[in-house]
Each structure stands twice: as C-alpha cells, then as structure tokens.
Motif scaffolding. Structure first.
Motif, PDB file in Angstrom:
ATOM      1  N   THR A  31      65.887 -81.594   8.363  1.00  0.00           N
ATOM      2  CA  THR A  31      65.897 -80.109   8.612  1.00  0.00           C
ATOM      3  C   THR A  31      67.001 -80.007   9.293  1.00  0.00           C
ATOM      4  O   THR A  31      68.047 -81.198   9.825  1.00  0.00           O
ATOM      5  N   ILE A  32      68.060 -78.607   9.342  1.00  0.00           N
ATOM      6  CA  ILE A  32      68.918 -78.289   9.252  1.00  0.00           C
ATOM      7  C   ILE A  32      68.433 -78.334  11.176  1.00  0.00           C
ATOM      8  O   ILE A  32      69.675 -77.865  11.957  1.00  0.00           O
ATOM      9  N   ALA A  33      68.144 -78.524  11.504  1.00  0.00           N
ATOM     10  CA  ALA A  33      67.711 -78.685  12.863  1.00  0.00           C
ATOM     11  C   ALA A  33      68.494 -80.540  13.806  1.00  0.00           C
ATOM     12  O   ALA A  33      69.532 -80.112  14.244  1.00  0.00           O
ATOM     13  N   ASP A  34      68.288 -81.208  12.655  1.00  0.00           N
ATOM     14  CA  ASP A  34      68.916 -82.925  13.029  1.00  0.00           C
ATOM     15  C   ASP A  34      69.858 -82.772  12.190  1.00  0.00           C
ATOM     16  O   ASP A  34      70.261 -83.846  12.861  1.00  0.00           O
ATOM     17  N   SER A  35      69.963 -82.022  11.122  1.00  0.00           N
ATOM     18  CA  SER A  35      71.938 -82.299   9.880  1.00  0.00           C
ATOM     19  C   SER A  35      72.656 -82.521  10.235  1.00  0.00           C
ATOM     20  O   SER A  35      73.270 -80.965  11.430  1.00  0.00           O
ATOM     21  N   HIS A  36      73.807 -83.075  10.591  1.00  0.00           N
ATOM     22  CA  HIS A  36      75.215 -83.231  11.121  1.00  0.00           C
ATOM     23  C   HIS A  36      75.553 -82.711  10.090  1.00  0.00           C
ATOM     24  O   HIS A  36      77.313 -82.073   9.920  1.00  0.00           O
ATOM     25  N   ALA A  37      75.218 -82.370   8.572  1.00  0.00           N
ATOM     26  CA  ALA A  37      76.081 -81.725   7.924  1.00  0.00           C
ATOM     27  C   ALA A  37      76.767 -80.282   8.285  1.00  0.00           C
ATOM     28  O   ALA A  37      76.068 -79.805   8.520  1.00  0.00           O
ATOM     29  N   PRO A  38      77.893 -80.073   7.438  1.00  0.00           N
ATOM     30  CA  PRO A  38      78.784 -78.598   7.831  1.00  0.00           C
ATOM     31  C   PRO A  38      77.302 -76.966   7.642  1.00  0.00           C
ATOM     32  O   PRO A  38      77.755 -76.865   7.889  1.00  0.00           O
ATOM     33  N   LEU A  39      77.341 -77.973   6.531  1.00  0.00           N
ATOM     34  CA  LEU A  39      76.097 -76.571   5.823  1.00  0.00           C
ATOM     35  C   LEU A  39      75.332 -76.164   6.864  1.00  0.00           C
ATOM     36  O   LEU A  39      74.607 -75.394   7.327  1.00  0.00           O
ATOM     37  N   ALA A  40      74.969 -76.911   7.094  1.00  0.00           N
ATOM     38  CA  ALA A  40      73.369 -77.130   8.469  1.00  0.00           C
ATOM     39  C   ALA A  40      74.107 -76.314   9.816  1.00  0.00           C
ATOM     40  O   ALA A  40      73.194 -75.653  10.454  1.00  0.00           O
ATOM     41  N   VAL A  41      75.486 -76.578   9.878  1.00  0.00           N
ATOM     42  CA  VAL A  41      75.788 -76.657  11.393  1.00  0.00           C
ATOM     43  C   VAL A  41      76.226 -74.164  11.591  1.00  0.00           C
ATOM     44  O   VAL A  41      75.910 -74.345  11.972  1.00  0.00           O
ATOM     45  N   ASP A  42      76.613 -74.558  10.121  1.00  0.00           N
ATOM     46  CA  ASP A  42      77.067 -72.710   9.873  1.00  0.00           C
ATOM     47  C   ASP A  42      75.432 -72.122   9.084  1.00  0.00           C
ATOM     48  O   ASP A  42      75.355 -70.811   9.758  1.00  0.00           O
ATOM     49  N   LEU A  43      74.399 -73.351   9.050  1.00  0.00           N
ATOM     50  CA  LEU A  43      72.812 -72.103   8.556  1.00  0.00           C
ATOM     51  C   LEU A  43      73.048 -71.656   9.938  1.00  0.00           C
ATOM     52  O   LEU A  43      72.043 -71.088  10.981  1.00  0.00           O
ATOM     53  N   ARG A  44      72.877 -73.247  11.169  1.00  0.00           N
ATOM     54  CA  ARG A  44      72.452 -73.456  12.714  1.00  0.00           C
ATOM     55  C   ARG A  44      72.918 -71.394  13.072  1.00  0.00           C
ATOM     56  O   ARG A  44      72.242 -70.799  13.752  1.00  0.00           O
ATOM     57  N   LYS A  45      74.381 -71.798  12.942  1.00  0.00           N
ATOM     58  CA  LYS A  45      74.839 -70.665  13.052  1.00  0.00           C
ATOM     59  C   LYS A  45      74.596 -68.735  12.548  1.00  0.00           C
ATOM     60  O   LYS A  45      74.074 -68.610  13.654  1.00  0.00           O
ATOM     61  N   GLN A  46      74.300 -68.966  11.547  1.00  0.00           N
ATOM     62  CA  GLN A  46      73.390 -68.223  11.094  1.00  0.00           C
ATOM     63  C   GLN A  46      72.231 -67.824  11.809  1.00  0.00           C
ATOM     64  O   GLN A  46      72.076 -66.362  11.222  1.00  0.00           O
ATOM     65  N   ILE A  47      71.396 -67.957  11.725  1.00  0.00           N
ATOM     66  CA  ILE A  47      70.305 -68.144  12.233  1.00  0.00           C
ATOM     67  C   ILE A  47      70.858 -67.934  14.170  1.00  0.00           C
ATOM     68  O   ILE A  47      69.635 -66.546  14.459  1.00  0.00           O
ATOM     69  N   ASP A  48      71.318 -68.094  15.038  1.00  0.00           N
ATOM     70  CA  ASP A  48      71.616 -67.563  15.926  1.00  0.00           C
ATOM     71  C   ASP A  48      71.764 -66.605  15.590  1.00  0.00           C
ATOM     72  O   ASP A  48      71.602 -65.242  16.872  1.00  0.00           O
ATOM     73  N   ARG A  49      72.850 -66.190  15.104  1.00  0.00           N
ATOM     74  CA  ARG A  49      73.763 -64.836  14.783  1.00  0.00           C
ATOM     75  C   ARG A  49      72.769 -63.469  13.796  1.00  0.00           C
ATOM     76  O   ARG A  49      72.600 -62.503  14.781  1.00  0.00           O
ATOM     77  N   GLN A  50      71.555 -64.015  13.728  1.00  0.00           N
ATOM     78  CA  GLN A  50      70.625 -63.263  12.696  1.00  0.00           C
ATOM     79  C   GLN A  50      69.213 -62.708  14.194  1.00  0.00           C
ATOM     80  O   GLN A  50      68.673 -61.524  14.500  1.00  0.00           O
ATOM     81  N   ILE A  51      69.017 -64.232  14.854  1.00  0.00           N
ATOM     82  CA  ILE A  51      68.309 -63.770  15.539  1.00  0.00           C
ATOM     83  C   ILE A  51      69.136 -62.795  16.970  1.00  0.00           C
ATOM     84  O   ILE A  51      67.939 -61.966  17.815  1.00  0.00           O
ATOM     85  N   ALA A  52      70.180 -63.023  17.297  1.00  0.00           N
ATOM     86  CA  ALA A  52      71.007 -61.590  17.528  1.00  0.00           C
ATOM     87  C   ALA A  52      70.872 -60.828  17.709  1.00  0.00           C
ATOM     88  O   ALA A  52      70.492 -59.872  18.766  1.00  0.00           O
ATOM     89  N   ASP A  53      70.998 -60.931  16.197  1.00  0.00           N
ATOM     90  CA  ASP A  53      70.577 -59.281  15.834  1.00  0.00           C
ATOM     91  C   ASP A  53      69.617 -58.371  15.852  1.00  0.00           C
ATOM     92  O   ASP A  53      68.778 -57.524  15.046  1.00  0.00           O
ATOM     93  N   GLY A  54      68.370 -59.616  16.114  1.00  0.00           N
ATOM     94  CA  GLY A  54      66.793 -58.666  15.633  1.00  0.00           C
ATOM     95  C   GLY A  54      66.472 -59.199  15.021  1.00  0.00           C
ATOM     96  O   GLY A  54      64.688 -58.712  15.307  1.00  0.00           O
ATOM     97  N   LYS A  55      67.215 -60.311  13.670  1.00  0.00           N
ATOM     98  CA  LYS A  55      65.562 -60.275  13.049  1.00  0.00           C
ATOM     99  C   LYS A  55      64.546 -61.286  13.427  1.00  0.00           C
ATOM    100  O   LYS A  55      64.343 -61.939  14.145  1.00  0.00           O
TER     101      LYS A  55
END
Lengths: 127, 198
Positions: A31-55
């Motif tokens: 899962t992108i929670a477990d993966s160290h791949a750069p894309l996974a890191v980017d997508l986790r950041k996206q999730i954080d950003r969107q949660i902060a935006d109230g999505k």
C-alpha cells in the motif's frame, strides 16, 4: 493546544487509513502507507494536503482513481467485473465438492447383478 | 457414460489452459489509464531551456495539432532506451514531441539532452511531480498521444521501442478539422502499449 493535538491525531489516523487502502503502483504488492517509493511519498503528501483542505475520504479516493484507475484501490470493488475474483474460489470449492460427492455416491452403489454368462466367467476366473 | 467421465476433466483442463493463457499474458505493470478519451489535464509549467526567461508551456498551446507528451528524466535509465527512437521521430517531423521533465534537476536535464540529443520542441519542468500525478504518471518513461482538441488518445507505458507512424492524408479538403490530422501510432517491442481504461 490539546484540541489542536487531537485534531492532528485524527487527521493523521485518517491519512494512514486512506493510505492503507491505496496501492503503490510502483511496488504493486504494497500500500502507499507501506511503500518507500517516491511516488508513494508524493501521494501520501497529497492525501495530507487534501485532508487539510477538508476533502472527504470519498473525494480523496476519487482523486486517485480519476488519475490512476480502479487498480489503485487496494481492495477490489465487488461488481460484475470482479464477481469471479471474489466468488471464484468458493465456486471452485462447491464444484469440487460436487464431484467428490458424485464419485463417493458412485462407489457406494452396489454393482449390477451379473448375468449367467458373466457369473460363469467369474467362477472360471476365481478357480 | 464413459465419454462424459473423460470429457469433463478434459473440458476443465482446456478451460484452465485458456484462462492461464489469457491471464499470464497480462502485465500488471501496465496499468490502463482512465485518462484516455478525456481532455489532457491543464497545467502551466516553466520551460527547461535556459534563456527561456519567464516563458512557460501549457497543453492548450498545442491546440490544433496532434502531439506527443513524453515524460522523461535524466535519472531514468529506460529513457535512454527510447531516446534514439524519439530523436528519429522528431527528425521525421511527423509529430511534435513535448517533453515533461519529471522530478529532475534542470542542470542535469539540460546536460542529458546535450549529450543524447534533444527531440523535444520544448520541455516543461515538473519539478515536484504534481503535474505527473494529474496525468497518472507512475513511472518513467511514459508517453501520451494528444489530439488536436486536447484529448488524450493513447498512453504508452515504458519506453517507445518501435515508433510506427502512419500518416493519413486528408480525404477531402472540406472534411471537418477532426479528420484532417495525422495519427501517430506508437508500439512497444511487443506491439502494444497501454490502452484506455474503463
């Protein structure tokens, strides 16, 4: 301060939960929670950003599937296309059980009575 | 019925063989893109070329032309494999190629182009990969074929190996613009790239 902390914890928990439902497309069995791949890191950041935006969770998942397709959702949906995926093993099990039952039932049935000619042949063979 | 006893497992074997033949031929690395058939996501990014000043690139700049968006980076080994193919394609002039320099260092990127050739009419710099996410990029290289109306028609995952380009001459001058364009078909080594998603 305490309330801010609690909100952070909740957001982090939500982010983690979402990340665990999404597949890392680079290391596809993680899962992108477990993966160290750069894309996974980017997508986790996206999730954080969107949660902060109230999505909402659904909006965030839609964001991902709009761009990457259904495959990014780790748990396959249950629909007409994936019916065989979910039910296949059980169907195979039922099919196997049916065959086993028929074989066992076949063995239990007594053999048909022998005709006279067959009985004589059997006697000859047994002597 | 003796025949049924033999026919049933045979049928099961044939069915299994068929399923394996189809299933094992699938490659989970090739994730179909849900963007095929949809408008290419908009963006505005700075250009890689030094001396470009404040100039930037947007997909809308290419309206009216069929073009390729090639995602590349200087750190990407597989990109070197497809690069000569792209350089040849650019020389033939059939279809313009715009580069999307993905998560790269501009100096390294420029150096790479200087060393290996530059098939791109322009390269847009996607430093943080955000535009890549909008395009569903999950690996490099990837190439998108975008039509004159800005709709993504095809996505190639992995290096472009044999660029087979077919150009359709317009049948009549008066045909609507949609039919008067060249279609470039790109094939990987096994003859197919990623097709449209659900």
């Amino acid at each position: 301060m305490a309330t801010a902390h609690a909100a952070d914890h909740e957001e982090a928990a939500r982010a983690r939960a979402l990340a665990e439902e999404l597949r890392c497309l680079v290391c596809q069995n993680q899962t992108i929670a477990d993966s160290h791949a750069p894309l996974a890191v980017d997508l986790r950041k996206q999730i954080d950003r969107q949660i902060a935006d109230g999505k909402s969770d659904r909006e965030i998942v839609s964001y991902m599937t709009d761009r990457y397709g259904e495959f990014i959702v780790y748990r396959p949906p249950f629909n007409a296309t994936t019916f065989l995926l979910w039910c296949g093993p059980f169907l195979l099990l039922a099919f196997g059980a049916l065959i086993a039952w028929r074989v066992v039932a076949g063995r239990r049935r007594a053999p048909a009575p022998l005709s006279d000619a067959e009985r004589q042949r059997a006697r000859r063979l047994l002597e | 019925m003796i025949r049924l006893r033999y026919a049933a497992p045979l049928a099961a074997l044939v069915l299994l063989a068929f399923l394996l033949w189809r299933g094992l031929a699938l490659d989970p690395r090739e994730v179909p893109s849900p963007l095929v058939g949809k408008p290419a996501p908009a963006f505005t990014l700075p250009l890689l070329e030094s001396g470009a000043g404040g100039k930037s690139f947007s997909p809308s700049d290419m309206r009216g032309k069929v073009w390729l968006l090639n995602v590349w980076a200087s750190w990407c080994v597989a990109c070197r494999e497809e690069h000569p193919v792209l350089v040849e394609l650019a020389k033939s002039g059939v279809v313009p190629i715009v580069g999307l320099n993905y998560k790269d260092e501009p100096e390294a990127a420029r150096g790479w182009l200087a060393r290996f050739g530059n098939p791109y009419m322009k390269s847009a710099v996607d430093a943080d990969g955000k535009v890549g996410i909008d395009y569903g990029v999950y690996g490099v290289p990837e190439t998108y074929l975008i039509d004159a109306e800005g709709v993504i028609r095809f996505k190639q995952i992995g290096p472009v190996r044999n660029a087979s380009v077919r150009c359709c001459r317009p049948r009549h001058r008066k045909a609507p613009p949609r039919e008067n364009h060249c279609r470039a078909a790109l094939h990987g080594a096994d003859g197919h790239g990623a097709r449209g998603g659900p």
